[in-house]
Design a protein around this motif. Structure first.
Motif, mmCIF file in Angstrom:
data_model
loop_
_atom_site.group_PDB
_atom_site.id
_atom_site.type_symbol
_atom_site.label_atom_id
_atom_site.label_comp_id
_atom_site.label_asym_id
_atom_site.label_seq_id
_atom_site.Cartn_x
_atom_site.Cartn_y
_atom_site.Cartn_z
ATOM 1 N N GLY A 274 42.788 36.225 32.031
ATOM 2 C CA GLY A 274 42.714 36.339 33.329
ATOM 3 C C GLY A 274 43.151 34.827 34.173
ATOM 4 N N ILE A 275 42.988 33.847 33.310
ATOM 5 C CA ILE A 275 43.616 32.444 33.677
ATOM 6 C C ILE A 275 45.133 32.408 33.715
ATOM 7 C CG2 ILE A 275 43.867 30.069 33.152
ATOM 8 C CD1 ILE A 275 40.687 30.282 31.838
ATOM 9 N N VAL A 276 45.682 33.123 32.719
ATOM 10 C CA VAL A 276 47.386 33.304 32.674
ATOM 11 C C VAL A 276 47.671 34.088 33.951
ATOM 12 C CG1 VAL A 276 49.094 34.374 31.447
ATOM 13 C CG2 VAL A 276 47.456 33.029 30.264
ATOM 14 N N ALA B 80 23.092 38.060 40.031
ATOM 15 C CA ALA B 80 24.022 37.109 40.331
ATOM 16 C C ALA B 80 24.105 36.770 41.706
ATOM 17 C CB ALA B 80 25.320 37.013 39.616
ATOM 18 N N GLY B 81 24.768 35.607 42.105
ATOM 19 C CA GLY B 81 25.207 35.549 43.517
ATOM 20 C C GLY B 81 26.599 36.273 44.120
ATOM 21 N N SER B 82 26.561 36.387 45.366
ATOM 22 C CA SER B 82 27.866 37.102 45.920
ATOM 23 C C SER B 82 28.841 35.701 46.195
ATOM 24 C CB SER B 82 27.422 37.769 47.071
ATOM 25 O OG SER B 82 28.634 38.090 47.769
ATOM 26 N N GLU B 83 30.179 35.816 45.914
ATOM 27 C CA GLU B 83 30.982 34.827 46.194
ATOM 28 C C GLU B 83 32.020 35.592 47.205
ATOM 29 O OE1 GLU B 83 33.991 33.285 46.670
ATOM 30 O OE2 GLU B 83 34.702 32.724 44.746
ATOM 31 N N ALA B 84 32.063 35.011 48.279
ATOM 32 C CA ALA B 84 32.644 35.712 49.536
ATOM 33 C C ALA B 84 34.118 35.782 49.425
ATOM 34 C CB ALA B 84 32.361 34.850 50.781
ATOM 35 N N THR B 85 34.986 34.812 48.530
ATOM 36 C CA THR B 85 36.284 34.982 48.418
ATOM 37 C C THR B 85 36.562 36.228 47.273
ATOM 38 O OG1 THR B 85 36.676 33.393 46.618
ATOM 39 C CG2 THR B 85 36.688 32.713 48.795
ATOM 40 N N GLY B 86 35.618 36.648 46.361
ATOM 41 C CA GLY B 86 35.949 37.519 45.604
ATOM 42 C C GLY B 86 36.282 37.169 44.441
ATOM 43 N N GLY B 87 36.499 35.794 44.086
ATOM 44 C CA GLY B 87 37.081 35.369 42.883
ATOM 45 C C GLY B 87 35.991 34.861 41.974
ATOM 46 N N ALA B 88 34.746 34.845 42.020
ATOM 47 C CA ALA B 88 33.666 34.550 41.151
ATOM 48 C C ALA B 88 32.472 35.560 41.407
ATOM 49 C CB ALA B 88 33.472 33.052 41.594
ATOM 50 N N GLY B 89 31.178 34.919 40.741
ATOM 51 C CA GLY B 89 30.280 35.727 41.152
ATOM 52 C C GLY B 89 30.199 37.138 40.769
ATOM 53 N N LEU B 90 29.238 37.755 41.565
ATOM 54 C CA LEU B 90 29.046 39.380 41.285
ATOM 55 C C LEU B 90 30.243 40.114 41.600
ATOM 56 C CD1 LEU B 90 26.433 41.126 41.046
ATOM 57 C CD2 LEU B 90 26.770 41.494 43.593
ATOM 58 N N GLN B 91 31.196 39.613 42.496
ATOM 59 C CA GLN B 91 32.374 40.509 42.656
ATOM 60 C C GLN B 91 33.339 40.378 41.212
ATOM 61 O OE1 GLN B 91 30.948 38.384 44.842
ATOM 62 N NE2 GLN B 91 31.187 39.163 46.887
ATOM 63 N N ALA B 92 33.283 39.012 40.658
ATOM 64 C CA ALA B 92 34.024 39.186 39.603
ATOM 65 C C ALA B 92 33.523 39.737 38.358
ATOM 66 C CB ALA B 92 34.343 37.637 39.185
ATOM 67 N N VAL C 9 39.903 27.037 37.078
ATOM 68 C CA VAL C 9 40.085 28.501 37.766
ATOM 69 C C VAL C 9 39.038 29.078 38.143
ATOM 70 C CG1 VAL C 9 41.286 30.797 37.533
ATOM 71 C CG2 VAL C 9 42.460 28.856 36.493
ATOM 72 N N SER C 10 38.769 29.324 39.388
ATOM 73 C CA SER C 10 37.583 29.940 39.890
ATOM 74 C C SER C 10 37.182 31.117 39.259
ATOM 75 C CB SER C 10 37.488 30.130 41.382
ATOM 76 O OG SER C 10 36.287 30.722 42.127
ATOM 77 N N GLY C 11 35.922 31.449 38.773
ATOM 78 C CA GLY C 11 35.615 32.695 38.429
ATOM 79 C C GLY C 11 35.605 32.984 36.864
ATOM 80 N N ALA C 12 36.161 31.846 36.171
ATOM 81 C CA ALA C 12 36.563 32.035 34.729
ATOM 82 C C ALA C 12 35.239 32.123 33.851
ATOM 83 C CB ALA C 12 37.718 30.684 34.453
ATOM 84 N N GLY C 13 34.451 31.104 34.177
ATOM 85 C CA GLY C 13 32.901 31.239 33.674
ATOM 86 C C GLY C 13 32.285 32.564 33.809
ATOM 87 N N CYS C 14 32.252 32.980 35.034
ATOM 88 C CA CYS C 14 31.550 34.199 35.420
ATOM 89 C C CYS C 14 32.086 35.286 34.719
ATOM 90 C CB CYS C 14 31.841 34.235 36.784
ATOM 91 S SG CYS C 14 31.295 33.405 37.933
ATOM 92 N N ILE C 15 33.461 35.482 34.585
ATOM 93 C CA ILE C 15 33.995 36.637 33.829
ATOM 94 C C ILE C 15 34.061 36.539 32.392
ATOM 95 C CG2 ILE C 15 35.748 37.028 35.921
ATOM 96 C CD1 ILE C 15 37.271 36.326 32.699
ATOM 97 N N PHE C 16 34.016 35.237 31.879
ATOM 98 C CA PHE C 16 33.765 35.206 30.391
ATOM 99 C C PHE C 16 32.229 35.583 30.164
ATOM 100 C CE2 PHE C 16 31.990 32.591 26.783
ATOM 101 C CZ PHE C 16 32.871 32.594 26.066
ATOM 102 N N ALA C 17 31.052 35.308 30.813
ATOM 103 C CA ALA C 17 29.816 35.933 30.290
ATOM 104 C C ALA C 17 29.738 37.050 30.766
ATOM 105 C CB ALA C 17 28.785 35.221 31.158
#
Length: 263
Positions: free
Chosen positions: A245-247, A9-21, A210-218
């Protein structure tokens, strides 16, 4: 079963989505995470936090996959943002070099930093080269509408119809996420297993994306499958995990919140 999960996956620089999440999700669910970076997404605070998208060269992606799969006995993988037709082809060819127990695809179709024409080429490549390899695919409303060719998705029946159409592209299971975008007080997702549709519901936590919700779901589905769960049980656990995570979302200085967990 395996205590390893792999993500491409991609790296997401703020840490809230992508590979970091994804890697944080793997760790929180008790599996060791291994990751391959396909692109780097950052944001420009000086230009209203607009997306900046930088793809990784195909040969570098292939080298990462080779190292990861030779160093570890990996049999469950999540595919996140790929970003270019070259990346799609590179990942597809690399995946075909071994057998996989499960392939989970979060079909990220477009990044705002991409040119529309390039994004369409990537969408088409993903549809033809990656989706047929998938055990589970997890499109959101926009992605489901694009992949299914439907004009609109506004009801639970529409979610189910989109899932059936996407299943025709090759994946064994399809989860279409209504999320905050579907009308009503509930966040509704549907799981289609090739025969039956299962509806999953949870109370909406506001209408904010919410950023990253789809990433962490999968990623949560991937982790649970690695541990030996059935697809149905993995999807339910992932929905509960994403809801929590959204809460517990984290407010940032960017104009979007990120998934987080209390405690």
């Amino acid at each position: 079963m395996s205590t390893l999960s792999y993500v491409i996956a991609g790296s997401e620089a703020t840490g809230g989505a992508g590979l970091q999440a994804d890697l944080k999700t793997f760790e929180r669910l008790g599996v060791y995470g291994v990751g391959t970076i396909t692109c780097i997404v950052s944001f420009d605070p000086k230009a209203e936090w607009g997306h900046r998208f930088v793809p990784i060269t195909g040969s570098v992606i292939a080298d990462q996959i080779e190292a990861a799969t030779q160093a570890h006995d990996l049999d469950v993988v999540k595919i996140g943002m790929l970003g270019t037709p070259e990346t799609v082809s590179t990942v597809a060819e690399s995946l075909k070099k071994q057998s996989w127990r499960h392939v989970v695809v979060d079909p990220v179709l477009i990044c705002k930093g991409q040119e529309p024409g390039a994004a369409l080429d990537t969408d088409n490549a993903l549809r033809s080269e990656i989706l047929p390899l998938a055990t589970v695919v997890t499109p959101n409303l926009f992605e489901a509408q694009t992949l299914s060719g439907m004009d609109a998705i506004v009801t639970v029946d529409d979610l189910a119809e989109a899932a059936r159409r996407i299943a025709d592209l090759g994946p064994k299971y399809v989860v279409v996420k209504g999320g905050a975008g579907l009308p009503g007080d509930e966040a509704v997702d549907v799981l289609f297993d090739g025969t039956e549709v299962t509806v999953l519901r949870a109370p909406k936590i506001g209408d904010e994306r919410v950023s990253g919700a789809g990433c962490i779901f999968a990623a949560a589905i991937t982790a649970e499958l690695a541990k030996g769960a059935s697809v149905g049980d993995a999807v339910q656990t992932a929905k509960d995990f994403a809801h929590a995570g959204i809460v517990g979302r984290v407010t940032t200085n960017a104009p979007f919140a990120a998934v987080g967990w209390q405690g």
